[in-house]
Design an enzyme around this catalytic site. Structure first.
Site, PDB file in Angstrom:
ATOM      1  N   ARG A 161       0.843  -1.209   0.000  1.00  0.00           N
ATOM      2  CA  ARG A 161       0.000   0.000   0.000  1.00  0.00           C
ATOM      3  C   ARG A 161       0.872   1.251   0.000  1.00  0.00           C
ATOM      4  O   ARG A 161       0.560   2.229  -0.672  1.00  0.00           O
ATOM      5  CB  ARG A 161      -0.928   0.041   1.223  1.00  0.00           C
ATOM      6  CG  ARG A 161      -1.994  -1.041   1.252  1.00  0.00           C
ATOM      7  CD  ARG A 161      -3.074  -0.905   0.181  1.00  0.00           C
ATOM      8  NE  ARG A 161      -2.807  -1.468  -1.100  1.00  0.00           N
ATOM      9  CZ  ARG A 161      -2.818  -2.759  -1.457  1.00  0.00           C
ATOM     10  NH1 ARG A 161      -3.049  -3.700  -0.570  1.00  0.00           N
ATOM     11  NH2 ARG A 161      -2.590  -3.126  -2.695  1.00  0.00           N
ATOM     12  N   GLU A 187       2.133   1.572  -3.415  1.00  0.00           N
ATOM     13  CA  GLU A 187       1.032   2.004  -4.262  1.00  0.00           C
ATOM     14  C   GLU A 187       0.780   3.511  -4.115  1.00  0.00           C
ATOM     15  O   GLU A 187       0.477   4.200  -5.099  1.00  0.00           O
ATOM     16  CB  GLU A 187      -0.222   1.219  -3.868  1.00  0.00           C
ATOM     17  CG  GLU A 187      -1.423   1.451  -4.738  1.00  0.00           C
ATOM     18  CD  GLU A 187      -2.579   0.567  -4.305  1.00  0.00           C
ATOM     19  OE1 GLU A 187      -3.122  -0.111  -5.186  1.00  0.00           O
ATOM     20  OE2 GLU A 187      -2.929   0.538  -3.098  1.00  0.00           O
ATOM     21  N   SER A 197      15.526  14.844   0.505  1.00  0.00           N
ATOM     22  CA  SER A 197      16.526  13.911   1.006  1.00  0.00           C
ATOM     23  C   SER A 197      15.887  12.785   1.810  1.00  0.00           C
ATOM     24  O   SER A 197      14.958  13.002   2.582  1.00  0.00           O
ATOM     25  CB  SER A 197      17.528  14.650   1.896  1.00  0.00           C
ATOM     26  OG  SER A 197      18.470  13.749   2.427  1.00  0.00           O
TER      27      SER A 197
END
Length: 164
Positions: free
Chosen positions: A104, A107, A130
């Site tokens: 997830r 995703e 960063s």
């Protein structure tokens, strides 16, 4: 009735990809019944950084090793050399991830990565966030309906691309 505290432990399918000390730390953590939050308070670090130490993704200081050894009753010699060496980051799991929660997060970056990039570029210019000069937190919020929400904060220094 209060919710019973559950502890993160080391999954056997992941163990082979992690440093040898990871199993030692996770076993001691479980035996002592400690959360990453409790260990983080003892070390004076964030709970995500401490979890990163356990997974071999964060380099430990001598102070971290001393405090972990004391708190977890693990011999310092069993963990010091490896934990204070240079981490071999990014090997803890396959790509793309197969663990549902980690997928997830992957995703989210797939779906919103370009949107994040566009907004950051508009706010900061041409550059990157960063992941080295960086910190992160994970918090829990409960809304008015009683539903739990995860709040993940990613804070990284802005690094503008250099002109050459």
């Amino acid at each position: 009735m209060p919710e019973q505290q559950r502890l993160a432990s080391l999954d056997s399918s992941t163990a082979s990809r992690l440093p040898a000390y990871s199993q030692t730390l996770f076993e001691a953590k479980t035996e002592k019944g400690l959360t990453f939050e409790a260990i983080a308070q003892h070390l004076g670090r964030s709970e995500v950084a401490v979890a990163g130490l356990f997974y071999g993704q964060v380099q430990a200081s001598a102070e971290d090793v001393d405090k972990l050894s004391e708190l977890l009753s693990v011999p310092k010699e069993a963990i010091a050399k490896q934990m204070m060496g240079f981490p071999d980051r990014g090997r803890a799991g396959p790509m793309p991830p197969v663990e549902p929660l980690i997928y997830r997060l992957y995703e989210i970056v797939q779906n919103y990565g370009y949107a994040f990039k566009a907004v950051m570029n508009e706010k900061f210019g041409d550059g990157i966030m960063s992941a080295i000069c960086f910190n992160t937190t994970v918090d829990k919020e409960v809304d008015e309906t009683g539903a739990s929400w995860v709040v993940i904060t990613l804070k990284g220094k802005w690094l503008p691309f250099a002109r050459f």
